[in-house]
Design a protein around this motif. Structure first.
Motif, PDB file in Angstrom:
ATOM      1  N   SER A   1       4.745   1.724  -2.714  1.00  6.32           N
ATOM      2  CA  SER A   1       3.743   0.969  -1.945  1.00  6.32           C
ATOM      3  C   SER A   1       4.077   0.786  -0.476  1.00  6.32           C
ATOM      4  O   SER A   1       3.187   0.575   0.347  1.00  6.32           O
ATOM      5  CB  SER A   1       3.553  -0.414  -2.581  1.00  6.32           C
ATOM      6  OG  SER A   1       4.730  -1.184  -2.442  1.00  6.32           O
ATOM      7  N   ALA A   2       5.362   0.855  -0.111  1.00  7.09           N
ATOM      8  CA  ALA A   2       5.771   0.446   1.237  1.00  7.09           C
ATOM      9  C   ALA A   2       6.155   1.612   2.135  1.00  7.09           C
ATOM     10  O   ALA A   2       6.783   1.414   3.179  1.00  7.09           O
ATOM     11  CB  ALA A   2       6.933  -0.546   1.137  1.00  7.09           C
ATOM     12  N   VAL A   3       5.763   2.819   1.774  1.00  3.15           N
ATOM     13  CA  VAL A   3       6.264   3.991   2.502  1.00  3.15           C
ATOM     14  C   VAL A   3       5.828   4.075   3.968  1.00  3.15           C
ATOM     15  O   VAL A   3       6.523   4.675   4.780  1.00  3.15           O
ATOM     16  CB  VAL A   3       5.880   5.320   1.798  1.00  3.15           C
ATOM     17  CG1 VAL A   3       6.608   5.461   0.471  1.00  3.15           C
ATOM     18  CG2 VAL A   3       4.373   5.427   1.604  1.00  3.15           C
TER      19      VAL A   3
ATOM     20  N   LEU B   1      -3.427   6.851   2.967  1.00  5.02           N
ATOM     21  CA  LEU B   1      -2.321   7.779   3.205  1.00  5.02           C
ATOM     22  C   LEU B   1      -2.786   9.167   2.796  1.00  5.02           C
ATOM     23  O   LEU B   1      -3.201   9.377   1.650  1.00  5.02           O
ATOM     24  CB  LEU B   1      -1.085   7.368   2.400  1.00  5.02           C
ATOM     25  CG  LEU B   1      -0.487   5.996   2.741  1.00  5.02           C
ATOM     26  CD1 LEU B   1       0.726   5.723   1.856  1.00  5.02           C
ATOM     27  CD2 LEU B   1      -0.109   5.902   4.208  1.00  5.02           C
ATOM     28  N   ARG B   2      -2.739  10.089   3.734  1.00  6.34           N
ATOM     29  CA  ARG B   2      -3.176  11.471   3.474  1.00  6.34           C
ATOM     30  C   ARG B   2      -4.557  11.492   2.819  1.00  6.34           C
ATOM     31  O   ARG B   2      -4.824  12.276   1.906  1.00  6.34           O
ATOM     32  CB  ARG B   2      -2.156  12.195   2.587  1.00  6.34           C
ATOM     33  CG  ARG B   2      -0.773  12.360   3.231  1.00  6.34           C
ATOM     34  CD  ARG B   2      -0.830  13.300   4.410  1.00  6.34           C
ATOM     35  NE  ARG B   2       0.501  13.715   4.876  1.00  6.34           N
ATOM     36  CZ  ARG B   2       0.675  14.528   5.918  1.00  6.34           C
ATOM     37  NH1 ARG B   2      -0.354  15.013   6.581  1.00  6.34           N
ATOM     38  NH2 ARG B   2       1.883  14.857   6.314  1.00  6.34           N
ATOM     39  N   GLY B   3      -5.411  10.577   3.283  1.00  5.08           N
ATOM     40  CA  GLY B   3      -6.795  10.569   2.816  1.00  5.08           C
ATOM     41  C   GLY B   3      -7.050   9.781   1.541  1.00  5.08           C
ATOM     42  O   GLY B   3      -8.202   9.705   1.090  1.00  5.08           O
TER      43      GLY B   3
ATOM     44  N   ILE C   1      -4.560   3.496  -0.421  1.00  2.00           N
ATOM     45  CA  ILE C   1      -3.210   3.263  -0.952  1.00  2.00           C
ATOM     46  C   ILE C   1      -3.248   2.614  -2.328  1.00  2.00           C
ATOM     47  O   ILE C   1      -2.392   2.885  -3.169  1.00  2.00           O
ATOM     48  CB  ILE C   1      -2.350   2.452   0.040  1.00  2.00           C
ATOM     49  CG1 ILE C   1      -0.889   2.503  -0.421  1.00  2.00           C
ATOM     50  CG2 ILE C   1      -2.836   1.014   0.188  1.00  2.00           C
ATOM     51  CD1 ILE C   1       0.116   2.286   0.645  1.00  2.00           C
ATOM     52  N   GLN C   2      -4.281   1.800  -2.583  1.00  2.02           N
ATOM     53  CA  GLN C   2      -4.329   1.148  -3.902  1.00  2.02           C
ATOM     54  C   GLN C   2      -4.611   2.164  -5.016  1.00  2.02           C
ATOM     55  O   GLN C   2      -4.314   1.884  -6.186  1.00  2.02           O
ATOM     56  CB  GLN C   2      -5.345  -0.001  -3.917  1.00  2.02           C
ATOM     57  CG  GLN C   2      -6.783   0.388  -3.673  1.00  2.02           C
ATOM     58  CD  GLN C   2      -7.127   0.443  -2.178  1.00  2.02           C
ATOM     59  OE1 GLN C   2      -6.259   0.624  -1.321  1.00  2.02           O
ATOM     60  NE2 GLN C   2      -8.417   0.310  -1.873  1.00  2.02           N
ATOM     61  N   ASP C   3      -5.132   3.344  -4.649  1.00  5.96           N
ATOM     62  CA  ASP C   3      -5.326   4.390  -5.657  1.00  5.96           C
ATOM     63  C   ASP C   3      -4.062   5.209  -5.887  1.00  5.96           C
ATOM     64  O   ASP C   3      -3.968   5.963  -6.863  1.00  5.96           O
ATOM     65  CB  ASP C   3      -6.452   5.343  -5.227  1.00  5.96           C
ATOM     66  CG  ASP C   3      -7.789   4.620  -5.126  1.00  5.96           C
ATOM     67  OD1 ASP C   3      -7.873   3.444  -5.536  1.00  5.96           O
ATOM     68  OD2 ASP C   3      -8.749   5.235  -4.609  1.00  5.96           O
ATOM     69  N   LEU C   4      -3.131   5.094  -4.972  1.00 10.13           N
ATOM     70  CA  LEU C   4      -1.865   5.830  -5.125  1.00 10.13           C
ATOM     71  C   LEU C   4      -0.849   4.989  -5.898  1.00 10.13           C
ATOM     72  O   LEU C   4      -0.133   5.494  -6.759  1.00 10.13           O
ATOM     73  CB  LEU C   4      -1.300   6.193  -3.746  1.00 10.13           C
ATOM     74  CG  LEU C   4      -2.186   7.122  -2.895  1.00 10.13           C
ATOM     75  CD1 LEU C   4      -1.621   7.244  -1.482  1.00 10.13           C
ATOM     76  CD2 LEU C   4      -2.299   8.502  -3.542  1.00 10.13           C
ATOM     77  N   ILE C   5      -0.819   3.698  -5.567  1.00  4.22           N
ATOM     78  CA  ILE C   5       0.158   2.803  -6.207  1.00  4.22           C
ATOM     79  C   ILE C   5      -0.129   2.716  -7.698  1.00  4.22           C
ATOM     80  O   ILE C   5      -1.217   2.335  -8.111  1.00  4.22           O
ATOM     81  CB  ILE C   5       0.088   1.385  -5.582  1.00  4.22           C
ATOM     82  CG1 ILE C   5       0.425   1.436  -4.092  1.00  4.22           C
ATOM     83  CG2 ILE C   5       1.024   0.430  -6.316  1.00  4.22           C
ATOM     84  CD1 ILE C   5       0.172   0.120  -3.348  1.00  4.22           C
TER      85      ILE C   5
END
Lengths: 255, 255, 255, 255
Positions: free
Chosen positions: A63-65, B22-24, B27-31
């Motif tokens: 999360s913190a990258v 991040l990269r499109g 972030i909540q979908d990556l975490i």
């Protein structure tokens, strides 16, 4: 003579020619069997996390990258490569900046949660005691940019709830953090929601990491963004790139 | 005015209050959906790895986390905390040392593999050309401590073979590395086996990472050991701990 | 056991309880008798400069102390203190950035002067050889900001002339630098005058310092400005101060 | 738009093409007219010292340049160059280590002197208050190696006496330091004499430098020894030189 070999002591690594053991495990037995977050946990703590713990630990690292080139650390990494520094020196320049004010908020938030947990009086007094010692900025809450809400925090709290259900942790620090959030909102008459530092601090506290490790683990996480930005800047080129465009310089405030 | 906002440009992160991509990807979908190695890959390269690629990438990150306090970087981290530095500054002091000779061997090994791949003549001449330009130390092969074999390298090569079968990569750089290993053994009349830098260089080259990223990713990996050792030293205590025990000082070689 | 005490060897310092000798001189005999530049010379080279050499050496150190917060190093120092770093870490963050492109130009200029001195052919061919190996940027000449002239360079050249008259040096590298300056002007049909890196390189070369020391001594000199700016920023305050004002962020260049 | 140029503000340097002014003085008027210590003072404080002040300031800078490769900072610089780092990165690695415990003692000693000066009660109570807040190590007094006496301290105190006679300072902090020294000796029933940090702290306090500058100026001074050792190590060679000889490794203290 033994005092020479005794000068450096570690329980992390044991080695002889052809053999490397990390925390008691031959390295070839770890490679391919441990995930990278599990390896981080093993190295720092000496034991292996449960799958549920590993999953919660991983989301904090993910999360913190990055938070963009406005952060002094990322800007430093990008400027560094335009000074001709290779990636190791650029990364070091950036990680160095993750100090008390920049990367240390997570550490302070874990300390705050421990302080409240250990305080004999209620939250109200515990918080006042904290403020009188550390100042009025409550670590882990509020964000000067992300208003009303830092999108990382609610997503991480969802995953803490899942982790509690999966038995990864008990939720004690989640509760403390939520009570702090409510108390601050009450005092300020407006929400000052948990930010990324507060959210990762909840996770690190739930998983039993000591406060300084909240900063250390944040450094690992942010190193990812630092590397990505430094590498992007190498590809963009630029020589001796200053903070603002050359036309602006600075304001001279001397007599 | 646009040139001010244009001064820093990035394809890595886009942001407005309450939104981080991040990269499109929000972030909540990556975490919670991306593993930490997948996040590293996404940040550095912009795309997501396949599962087989992610698995191979992860083992390289896991394998290089530590080689003990004899390494200048780890010693620096441990000394730094005894000087009173918090973890971010201790980690930076150590990562800074992962230079051309210490952490740069992986980068040079990827360059060597690319050099051989692109060379119009055979391996023998390509290697001679390399040596005449860069000196006789072949990056990625031989180890002054681990004789005959660095235990990390054969384990990683097993996993490269598995990765080839799983379609993560083609094996082109594995073959080059094996041919280099055979050629050096032939020239020296004894095995000079692939070391950790050579093995991770094979993986990073197979996965399409540019040479400088072999160094950058090594920095991420070794940061784990650096953090673990710095934290252990904090717990051990010590003030101003020098490299060797106080009784020894150094040898004065002046007139 | 002797190999332990032999591991670190130095001709710089000898010590036992109650006694410190630097380069063979008891420290109490140096304090109050040597100027700071003379001490720097003694430490780095082992002998003491003549008064005329010390005077020339000192002006090089004085001349390069600062070039403002547009320089990545100074910006890094100022950002670092807003991240909560104390002065030693802020100074380190900044000095780290004095790399090949930022602080290394003086080193490269001394190398260029040595290259020309040792070249069997004339200046024209020597310069072409340099360019074909190192690229078209001639270190030590031209300035992207100070057009037509960097005010430090002519002042330093005046002092080199005085130093030659005083017997501090011979003027060999001054001549080479002037010939380079004339040749570049001829090639470009406009003056590309010597800059601060070229001017200090002339001085360091005249005084017999090896090329890497031109960079090292520049680091000492610029550390002064770095300290001054870091301290000023501490007094100004600020938390997590990014490179450009918060309203601007950056330009997202992803798809 | 003005807020962009206003983002960085400084009273240290003013500049336009062809013109550089430091603290209001054209740089060409400073070069050759100011000594290096005078330039350091001017940059950090904004005014010029009197000749007597400059002389006292200079001896503090001269006195602290080196204490050998047993110091973590010097060891770090020497290890760094064996990792392939150029001098700027090696110097940064070392200066970074001059933290609270290593380089910060001078800063703490100035704080101690100010604390005693401002304390309403006598020395005895003031010292007790300091100890109860900061712990039993009194900054600036005692040396684990130089027993009975650090040779730099008495020499510096001689020069402080000369400086008082020359009107450079009043001697207030010299008196405080001497009273602290006597009090500690009384409490411990043996002398715990002033060390280099205490002695330079007296000088910096006498000259009116704020406590953090005692650390910053120590960093400038020690950078000289750092540079000298890093350069000597480059000349000695060595690759990846660890803290102790290869035969010793470390003691494994795991289960």
């Amino acid at each position: 003579m033994s005092n020479v070999a005794d000068w450096w002591k570690t329980a992390i690594i044991d080695m002889e020619p052809g053999r490397i053991e990390l925390r008691g495990h031959p390295i070839q037995d770890l490679i391919g069997h441990l995930s990278f977050p599990e390896m981080i946990w093993l190295m720092v703590r000496g034991d292996k996390p449960t799958p549920a713990q590993a999953r919660l630990f991983e989301v904090a690292l993910v999360s913190a990258v990055d938070h963009g080139p406005q952060a002094p650390s990322i800007a430093a990494a990008r400027m560094a490569v335009t000074c001709g520094l290779p990636l190791n020196n650029a990364m070091a320049s950036a990680v160095n900046m993750l100090g008390d004010v920049h990367g240390g908020a997570g550490e302070q938030a874990v300390e705050l949660f421990h302080h409240i947990e250990a305080h004999p009086a209620g939250l109200d007094i515990a918080l006042n005691d904290w403020i009188s010692e550390h100042g009025k900025i409550i670590p882990g809450f509020g964000h000067r940019f992300h208003t009303p809400t830092d999108p990382r925090a609610p997503r991480l709290m969802e995953l803490v709830h899942e982790a509690i259900e999966a038995g990864a942790c008990e939720g004690r620090y989640l509760q403390i953090a939520q009570r702090v959030e409510a108390e601050i909102a009450h005092r300020k008459s407006r929400p000052i929601p948990m930010n990324i530092d507060g959210a990762t601090a909840v996770i690190f506290a739930e998983l039993g990491f000591a406060p300084p490790l909240a900063r250390g683990l944040f450094c690992l996480s942010r190193s990812v963004g630092i590397l990505a930005h430094a590498w992007e800047q190498i590809q963009q080129g630029g020589r001796n790139k200053g903070p603002i465009p050359p036309g602006y310089l600075w304001t001279y405030i001397g007599d």
